[in-house]
Design a protein around this motif. Structure first.
Motif, PDB file in Angstrom:
ATOM      1  N   TYR A 130       4.007  27.390 -88.467  1.00 16.44           N
ATOM      2  CA  TYR A 130       3.794  26.906 -87.097  1.00 16.44           C
ATOM      3  C   TYR A 130       3.471  28.099 -86.221  1.00 16.44           C
ATOM      4  O   TYR A 130       4.157  29.131 -86.279  1.00 16.44           O
ATOM      5  CB  TYR A 130       5.084  26.247 -86.622  1.00 16.44           C
ATOM      6  CG  TYR A 130       5.111  25.804 -85.182  1.00 16.44           C
ATOM      7  CD1 TYR A 130       4.719  24.509 -84.832  1.00 16.44           C
ATOM      8  CD2 TYR A 130       5.550  26.663 -84.179  1.00 16.44           C
ATOM      9  CE1 TYR A 130       4.772  24.095 -83.507  1.00 16.44           C
ATOM     10  CE2 TYR A 130       5.601  26.245 -82.857  1.00 16.44           C
ATOM     11  CZ  TYR A 130       5.206  24.965 -82.528  1.00 16.44           C
ATOM     12  OH  TYR A 130       5.262  24.544 -81.228  1.00 16.44           O
ATOM     13  N   ARG A 131       2.419  27.990 -85.432  1.00 15.23           N
ATOM     14  CA  ARG A 131       2.052  29.038 -84.464  1.00 15.23           C
ATOM     15  C   ARG A 131       1.653  28.340 -83.176  1.00 15.23           C
ATOM     16  O   ARG A 131       0.857  27.405 -83.181  1.00 15.23           O
ATOM     17  CB  ARG A 131       0.912  29.879 -85.023  1.00 15.23           C
ATOM     18  CG  ARG A 131       0.396  30.943 -84.078  1.00 15.23           C
ATOM     19  CD  ARG A 131      -0.354  32.039 -84.815  1.00 15.23           C
ATOM     20  NE  ARG A 131       0.629  32.898 -85.442  1.00 15.23           N
ATOM     21  CZ  ARG A 131       0.438  33.510 -86.615  1.00 15.23           C
ATOM     22  NH1 ARG A 131      -0.679  33.347 -87.274  1.00 15.23           N
ATOM     23  NH2 ARG A 131       1.380  34.286 -87.108  1.00 15.23           N
ATOM     24  N   ARG A 132       2.218  28.805 -82.066  1.00 18.87           N
ATOM     25  CA  ARG A 132       1.916  28.200 -80.762  1.00 18.87           C
ATOM     26  C   ARG A 132       1.727  29.306 -79.727  1.00 18.87           C
ATOM     27  O   ARG A 132       2.514  30.247 -79.666  1.00 18.87           O
ATOM     28  CB  ARG A 132       3.049  27.280 -80.319  1.00 18.87           C
ATOM     29  CG  ARG A 132       2.799  26.640 -78.973  1.00 18.87           C
ATOM     30  CD  ARG A 132       3.995  25.836 -78.517  1.00 18.87           C
ATOM     31  NE  ARG A 132       3.802  25.414 -77.147  1.00 18.87           N
ATOM     32  CZ  ARG A 132       3.571  24.169 -76.786  1.00 18.87           C
ATOM     33  NH1 ARG A 132       3.538  23.220 -77.691  1.00 18.87           N
ATOM     34  NH2 ARG A 132       3.407  23.868 -75.528  1.00 18.87           N
ATOM     35  N   PHE A 133       0.684  29.138 -78.911  1.00 26.18           N
ATOM     36  CA  PHE A 133       0.402  30.065 -77.818  1.00 26.18           C
ATOM     37  C   PHE A 133       0.553  29.324 -76.497  1.00 26.18           C
ATOM     38  O   PHE A 133      -0.048  28.271 -76.301  1.00 26.18           O
ATOM     39  CB  PHE A 133      -1.027  30.616 -77.910  1.00 26.18           C
ATOM     40  CG  PHE A 133      -1.305  31.306 -79.207  1.00 26.18           C
ATOM     41  CD1 PHE A 133      -0.819  32.573 -79.461  1.00 26.18           C
ATOM     42  CD2 PHE A 133      -2.055  30.677 -80.185  1.00 26.18           C
ATOM     43  CE1 PHE A 133      -1.072  33.205 -80.668  1.00 26.18           C
ATOM     44  CE2 PHE A 133      -2.311  31.303 -81.389  1.00 26.18           C
ATOM     45  CZ  PHE A 133      -1.816  32.567 -81.629  1.00 26.18           C
ATOM     46  N   GLU A 134       1.350  29.870 -75.610  1.00 26.92           N
ATOM     47  CA  GLU A 134       1.510  29.323 -74.266  1.00 26.92           C
ATOM     48  C   GLU A 134       0.999  30.380 -73.297  1.00 26.92           C
ATOM     49  O   GLU A 134       1.632  31.422 -73.119  1.00 26.92           O
ATOM     50  CB  GLU A 134       2.974  29.007 -73.995  1.00 26.92           C
ATOM     51  CG  GLU A 134       3.542  27.954 -74.921  1.00 26.92           C
ATOM     52  CD  GLU A 134       5.033  27.788 -74.739  1.00 26.92           C
ATOM     53  OE1 GLU A 134       5.435  27.213 -73.698  1.00 26.92           O
ATOM     54  OE2 GLU A 134       5.780  28.251 -75.617  1.00 26.92           O
ATOM     55  N   HIS A 135      -0.153  30.128 -72.683  1.00 28.27           N
ATOM     56  CA  HIS A 135      -0.755  31.107 -71.781  1.00 28.27           C
ATOM     57  C   HIS A 135       0.122  31.314 -70.558  1.00 28.27           C
ATOM     58  O   HIS A 135       0.556  30.351 -69.918  1.00 28.27           O
ATOM     59  CB  HIS A 135      -2.138  30.651 -71.338  1.00 28.27           C
ATOM     60  CG  HIS A 135      -3.137  30.666 -72.445  1.00 28.27           C
ATOM     61  ND1 HIS A 135      -4.474  30.475 -72.215  1.00 28.27           N
ATOM     62  CD2 HIS A 135      -3.035  30.855 -73.777  1.00 28.27           C
ATOM     63  CE1 HIS A 135      -5.142  30.544 -73.356  1.00 28.27           C
ATOM     64  NE2 HIS A 135      -4.276  30.755 -74.321  1.00 28.27           N
ATOM     65  N   LEU A 136       0.344  32.569 -70.249  1.00 27.26           N
ATOM     66  CA  LEU A 136       1.041  32.948 -69.030  1.00 27.26           C
ATOM     67  C   LEU A 136       0.047  33.449 -67.988  1.00 27.26           C
ATOM     68  O   LEU A 136       0.221  33.241 -66.797  1.00 27.26           O
ATOM     69  CB  LEU A 136       2.078  34.035 -69.327  1.00 27.26           C
ATOM     70  CG  LEU A 136       3.116  33.673 -70.399  1.00 27.26           C
ATOM     71  CD1 LEU A 136       3.994  34.868 -70.717  1.00 27.26           C
ATOM     72  CD2 LEU A 136       3.937  32.477 -69.976  1.00 27.26           C
ATOM     73  N   PHE A 137      -1.016  34.112 -68.478  1.00 28.59           N
ATOM     74  CA  PHE A 137      -2.086  34.620 -67.630  1.00 28.59           C
ATOM     75  C   PHE A 137      -3.406  34.330 -68.326  1.00 28.59           C
ATOM     76  O   PHE A 137      -3.489  34.349 -69.556  1.00 28.59           O
ATOM     77  CB  PHE A 137      -1.978  36.147 -67.444  1.00 28.59           C
ATOM     78  CG  PHE A 137      -0.747  36.591 -66.731  1.00 28.59           C
ATOM     79  CD1 PHE A 137      -0.740  36.724 -65.346  1.00 28.59           C
ATOM     80  CD2 PHE A 137       0.411  36.898 -67.439  1.00 28.59           C
ATOM     81  CE1 PHE A 137       0.413  37.153 -64.687  1.00 28.59           C
ATOM     82  CE2 PHE A 137       1.556  37.326 -66.788  1.00 28.59           C
ATOM     83  CZ  PHE A 137       1.551  37.451 -65.402  1.00 28.59           C
TER      84      PHE A 137
END
Length: 151
Positions: A130-137
């Motif tokens: 499982y890989r997840r990216f949550e953009h902060l900028f």
């Protein structure tokens, strides 16, 4: 203080993540599928890819679009065991990318994301489930997000 087993986990997983991003940045991800289990999940901010075949299809699609220079740089890596042969990790991923070949003009990262990964150990090797990216900028250069459902 962390124990030796936890320190070893952090060393192994952070090195493997560095090798993965090197594969993506300098080989286009041609061998990306080797880092995942068959039913892995890959969740970006705008698109998700379920299964190693779909994840590899994304990288193959990206290569077919032509040259793109990228640097995936991560910091604040932290990993912990979730079982005897399972682990989770987080890091901050900074993506610098632009279509074309080097040398490109320097700019701020196009994204800074909180990345969350889950792993299982199989045959002595850690594989991503499982890989997840949550953009902060986000910057002004678009990330690549193909619709692979039409293929």
């Amino acid at each position: 203080m962390a124990d030796a087993e936890l320190l070893q986990l952090n060393a192994e997983l952070s090195l493997q993540l560095a090798e993965y991003w090197h594969e993506i940045d300098f080989n286009g991800g041609r061998n990306a599928s080797g880092y995942y289990v068959e039913d892995a999940e890959f969740h970006g901010q705008y698109a998700s890819y379920l299964g190693v075949e779909k994840i590899q299809q994304f990288y193959d699609w990206r290569i077919a679009q032509g040259p793109r220079l990228s640097v995936h740089s991560f910091t604040n890596f932290r990993a912990w065991f979730t079982g005897a042969d399972s682990a989770e990790a987080t890091n901050f991923l900074m993506l610098y990318a632009r279509n074309g070949e080097r040398i490109q003009p320097s700019h701020a990262p196009i994204t800074i994301s909180l990345a969350t990964d889950r792993y299982v150990r199989r045959d002595g090797r850690w594989l991503c489930t499982y890989r997840r990216f949550e953009h902060l900028f986000e910057g002004d250069v678009p990330v690549t997000n193909p619709n692979l459902d039409d293929d």
